[in-house]
Design an enzyme around this catalytic site. Sequence first.
Site, short mmCIF file in Angstrom:
data_model
loop_
_atom_site.label_atom_id
_atom_site.label_comp_id
_atom_site.label_asym_id
_atom_site.label_seq_id
_atom_site.Cartn_x
_atom_site.Cartn_y
_atom_site.Cartn_z
N ASN A 1 44.74 22.76 -14.72
CA ASN A 1 43.91 23.03 -13.54
C ASN A 1 43.29 21.71 -13.11
O ASN A 1 42.62 21.05 -13.90
CB ASN A 1 42.82 24.04 -13.89
CG ASN A 1 41.77 24.17 -12.80
OD1 ASN A 1 42.07 23.99 -11.63
ND2 ASN A 1 40.55 24.48 -13.18
N GLY A 2 43.53 21.32 -11.85
CA GLY A 2 42.92 20.09 -11.36
C GLY A 2 43.88 19.27 -10.54
O GLY A 2 44.94 19.73 -10.13
#
Length: 480
Positions: A124-125
């Site tokens: 995530n990111g």
Amino acid sequence: MNPIHIQEELDDSLHEECGVFGIYDFDGNDIASTIYYGLFALQHRGQESCGIAVSDTEGPKGQVSSFKGMGLVNEVFTPDELAKLKGNIGVGHTRYSTAGSSTRENAQPLVLNYVKGTLGLAHNGNLINALELRKELEYTGAIFQTTIDSEVIAYHIARERINSKTVEESVKNAIKKIKGAFSLIVMSPRKLIGARDQFGFKPLCIGKRDNAYILASETCALDTIGAEYVRDVLPGEIVTINESGIHSDKSLCLPRQKEARCIFEYIYFARPDSIIDGVSVYQSRIKAGRFLAMDHPVEADVVVGVPESGNAAALGYSLESGIPYGTAFVKNSYVGRTFIKPKQSNRESSVRVKLNVLKEAVNGKRVIMIDDSIVRGTTSDRIVGMLKEAGATEVHVRISSPPFISECYFGTDIPSKEQLIAHNRTVDEIRDIIGADSLGYLEINRLSEMVEGLPICKGCFNGVYPMEPPKEDIRGSYEK
């Protein structure tokens, strides 16, 4: 017509990049259905694609079963597909793309087979040096199957693993090379590893249920599967879960004052029943509403929130101001990824399909409408118009975040500044564009107080980032 009204983008809300979930059951129980329910709880973090990868720690080493597809969790996974995923260690992912196109190939988790075995990875990111790292790998013969920066991370972990004693050491060495925002869950044949970037942009927490340990983006996923919250992974920390328990490496952690969590987790992204780094998301939104009432009071008859994230802030405004809290909008819960959007010529109907106004709640009343943000303004003007058409005599808009003036490079799809309604416009000019009687934003100095003093990133509000941003906006530029 003002150019801000004719953007191609129909949905004017912000989106997170992803939700991640991992579990290691030391009793050997199959965990695919648990990952499914964990992802179901994290569905709000991404609705484009999802996937699950599992392995049996007592079975053939490195044998991974996986399944992923485009759509919502309950669309992709049938009981039959889940039954095929046998194993007691696994990772899951639900995705919204901010970099890399929306295709099945870009769905996660990624599963890599390499000389030292197998890795499953959920991320995530957003990395700001992904293009540079990708080119470096391509010039040494790497062939990429996706257009996402998560594959760049996976390749670097695999490459570092060749010269590392352990997989957690290779994760650490890879992390030293990457810049940007990430929460990672890595599955190796006998270990589950969680890592969070040094600034703590993206959340990651640890849970426990019976003899199983869990890593998840938010605590709401732990609640859903009946697990207890243990603690958050610290910014910069790498945790390794194996049969002897949890092992922590904090050698990459920065001093606390340099941390920079994404404030939008608290304003909008996270579910209100989650607690991130010890701070309640729900209470943060209540505080934001209270601050709006203190700093931007106005006489009115009712306070309403734009569902869902505006509701708690509206309640906070009501509690502080004494003006009654009401429900003005009915949200269609079934408008999801497969919603066929109207053409530009009849775009107005798109908002009405998603939201309808309760005329009885606003007719003849002065209304304070609370929303979490205004991005381009294309939705706000329609919602204000709908309230007035329903008989509201005045509509006063209050926004539970400061105005966006700059891009985000760390996993939130805030567009280029030229597309932001607040870029080079005054509050009065924005008020006129959206048709409100008055407009007030959360003051930027309230943000830290809103999250009990946690160090946060304010880059999209003031153009000051915790790390040097790219010289040019390269988001999505490595798509093929």
